[in-house]
Design an enzyme around this catalytic site. Structure first.
Site, PDB file in Angstrom:
ATOM      1  CE  LYS A 158       0.355 -17.879  -2.172  1.00 56.30           C
ATOM      2  NZ  LYS A 158      -0.620 -18.865  -1.540  1.00 56.30           N
ATOM      3  CG  ASP A 172      -3.590 -19.838   0.676  1.00 54.56           C
ATOM      4  OD1 ASP A 172      -2.587 -19.601   0.807  1.00 54.56           O
ATOM      5  OD2 ASP A 172      -3.578 -20.765  -0.955  1.00 54.56           O
ATOM      6  CE1 TYR A 228      -3.093  -2.662   0.267  1.00 57.59           C
ATOM      7  CE2 TYR A 228      -3.983  -2.020   2.276  1.00 57.59           C
ATOM      8  CZ  TYR A 228      -4.214  -3.041   0.958  1.00 57.59           C
ATOM      9  OH  TYR A 228      -5.053  -3.870   1.026  1.00 57.59           O
ATOM     10  CG  ASP A 261      -7.664  -3.679   3.916  1.00 52.78           C
ATOM     11  OD1 ASP A 261      -8.038  -3.593   4.908  1.00 52.78           O
ATOM     12  OD2 ASP A 261      -7.327  -3.372   3.213  1.00 52.78           O
ATOM     13  CG  ASP A 287     -11.682  -5.239   6.605  1.00 58.22           C
ATOM     14  OD1 ASP A 287     -11.645  -3.984   7.952  1.00 58.22           O
ATOM     15  OD2 ASP A 287     -11.982  -4.399   5.812  1.00 58.22           O
TER      16      ASP A 287
END
Ligand SMILES: [Mg+2]
Ligand SMILES: [Mg+2]
Lengths: 356, 356
Positions: free
Chosen positions: A190, A222, A145, A246, A250
């Site tokens: 990951k 994942d 980001y 993020d 959520d």
């Protein structure tokens, strides 16, 4: 009992932000009245409202006020007129990203709790989530980001970078929190594909040696996205990088039955920021239907940050009383018996004044 | 009825891969016997087993065999001795990434269906998910998993790049699939922060003009991670970039009640690849407990790819019969009445031979 003077920069932002902030301020004022603390609230522009007024999502005046405050209370930012326009040059979110960066707010801390009374509202089977109680540490100022990004006619790129220093400072906070909880930390990455993830894993493995009482495990992002739904009770402290945090925090929010229940703190090198995790929900703006509890619980996290533990506890009890007595906004209320944003905030403030 | 000769490259891989592949092959052989098709199966090494045998996760011999096959059936790859070792230079996943890239497999297609008989196994409340039926299109050869990456002593980076061409080719496939379904397409991105996401949104908006009968909406990835759990029936075709697709399609898999139910196809410029979405689950290896249905349904997707629609339908009916008669592995069976991997595969093959 010590009496405190604290200046709080209030950034109501966009959409339902001003409405939920108003209720959080109302409850903080009740705390001040009850305990004799003096909170000064100073309201400033950030987000789409700031772009509309000044052209900038984070005006200098707002940033300076934040530097000087003892804490920041934020509502929510974002407006579809910017979000849905790929050509927009200035975006509300840039204000929040810049504020986090300027204040060095490198750790976003989000508790997710399955409140018993709200289990019927969760999309998950109640026996899967009853008792779930986890704490996310999301890195907030690094990663993709904030990386270099760019466009030409036919391609676009975003770069993700992490340094040992960025990983280590939040990892220490997460391990310390785990020591005060159930002593388990899960790193989500990951590492089978990404170099940055392998660096996260390496640094966390090193740091874990300093926290021998904390059990550490590692999940690919994942798989973590599945495990949060399949077996949320397995998680205590969850540590992860910015974008994974993020998405996953959520996702985990569905456990609580409503986004409107979930507070957050962003901490770092200077003044800390407290905000509900929900967005600006422009479609609910001005309708007196937004749930103010996430903003109120964020204010309770602010009190804990000020080490006002008794006051924070009273605030959380007042929220629990609203839940028990079903003084709830439409997201949580049975149909036909919902209360307005202002009524819920007023009831909680009343419980604070009335409480032990 | 036309009789076909097809050569299928079988890459059993690691962990439970060989066991589930064996059952998929068994059922394909039953289809061949029933309909007079001749399937030739050629087994090759990929993944950790290939590293152990040759030093390479994707030996040249395997890649060449894949180029010459009519389709590829893959089991699963990955082994903890590589995954948990940040210093490992060669990784099983590199084999799969290289295979996808070499074959130009740019689109991963994953149906997620809430089977009625499996609703009790889902962690989600049944009334939320009953009837959910979505199809993911995940971009598979671009983005951060394939971008430039690197390390030095103190930092690491991964780069995410997308071109208009990469986005457009999978977007067309997704729109065409939506036209044959419920005519809704959801693009998942993070266009409020990422340049690559803004390019995705721009290209999809342009292409949507060619598919006026398909309704398009746009969701940010963090919101999508919530919406998949809160209201999965809202989704028909979901289109997204590589990493978001990795996370979200795995998350969505919980809807089906078991990862062991979910097939996938990877399609592109040349020969297509079919594989269950589950991992190699090394802890279940050799125990005859792995669910072979995802591999078998992947083989059914292969038959559809060969335009053998009647044969594929019969295979899916045979799977439904195993579900109805509760001939199920431990992940789905009531305790004490589970069947083995081989028994489930044998039953489904029997139903194919016996079926109409
Ligand atoms: Mg978010
Ligand atoms: Mg995956």
């Amino acid at each position: 009992m010590d009496v405190l003077n604290k200046t709080i920069a209030v950034l109501p932002g966009d959409g339902i932000g001003p409405e939920v902030c108003r209720e959080a301020v109302r409850v903080l004022e009740a705390v001040g009245e009850k305990f004799g603390h003096h909170f000064t609230f100073e309201t400033h522009l950030m987000g789409a409202c700031a772009i509309d007024a000044t052209g900038e999502p984070l005006p200098t005046e707002t940033l300076e006020a934040c530097f000087e405050a003892d804490a920041i209370l934020l509502g929510a930012i974002g407006d579809p007129k910017y979000d849905n326009n790929p050509a927009a040059k200035v975006r509300p979110e840039q204000g929040l990203l810049k504020l986090r960066k300027s204040l060095g707010l490198f750790a976003n801390v989000r508790p997710v709790t399955a409140y018993d009374v709200l289990l019927p509202h969760s999309p998950l089977k109640n026996d899967r989530i009853a008792g779930a109680d986890m704490l996310f540490f999301r890195e907030l100022t690094g990663g993709i980001y904030f990386g270099e990004k760019g466009r030409d006619e036919n391609t676009a790129f975003d770069n993700c970078t992490y340094s040992r220093y960025e990983i280590a400072r939040i990892a220490h906070l997460a391990f310390q929190a785990a020591q005060n909880r159930r002593k388990k930390l899960t790193l989500v990455d990951k590492a089978n594909v990404l170099e940055t993830s392998r660096l996260w894993r390496e640094v966390v493995q090193e740091i874990s040696l300093e926290y021998a009482d904390v059990a550490v495990d590692y999940l690919f992002v994942d798989n973590a996205a599945m495990q949060l739904i399949l077996n949320p009770r397995q998680f205590d402290v969850v540590l992860t990088e910015n974008m994974f945090g993020d998405i996953l925090s959520d996702e985990a929010s569905v456990i609580a039955g409503s986004l409107g229940m979930l507070p957050s703190a962003s901490v770092g090198e200077r003044v800390a920021l407290f905000e509900p995790i929900h967005g600006s929900y422009p479609q609910a703006k001005g309708k007196n239907i937004a749930n103010p509890i996430a903003a109120i619980l964020s204010a309770a996290m602010m009190l804990e940050h000020f080490e006002l533990y008794q006051e924070a506890e009273l605030m959380k009890q007042a929220v629990q009383e609203a839940l028990d007595k079903k003084i709830l906004t439409p997201d949580l209320a049975a149909s036909g018996v919902a209360y307005g944003t202002e009524q819920v905030g007023t009831f909680i403030a009343y419980c604070v004044l009335d409480g032990a």
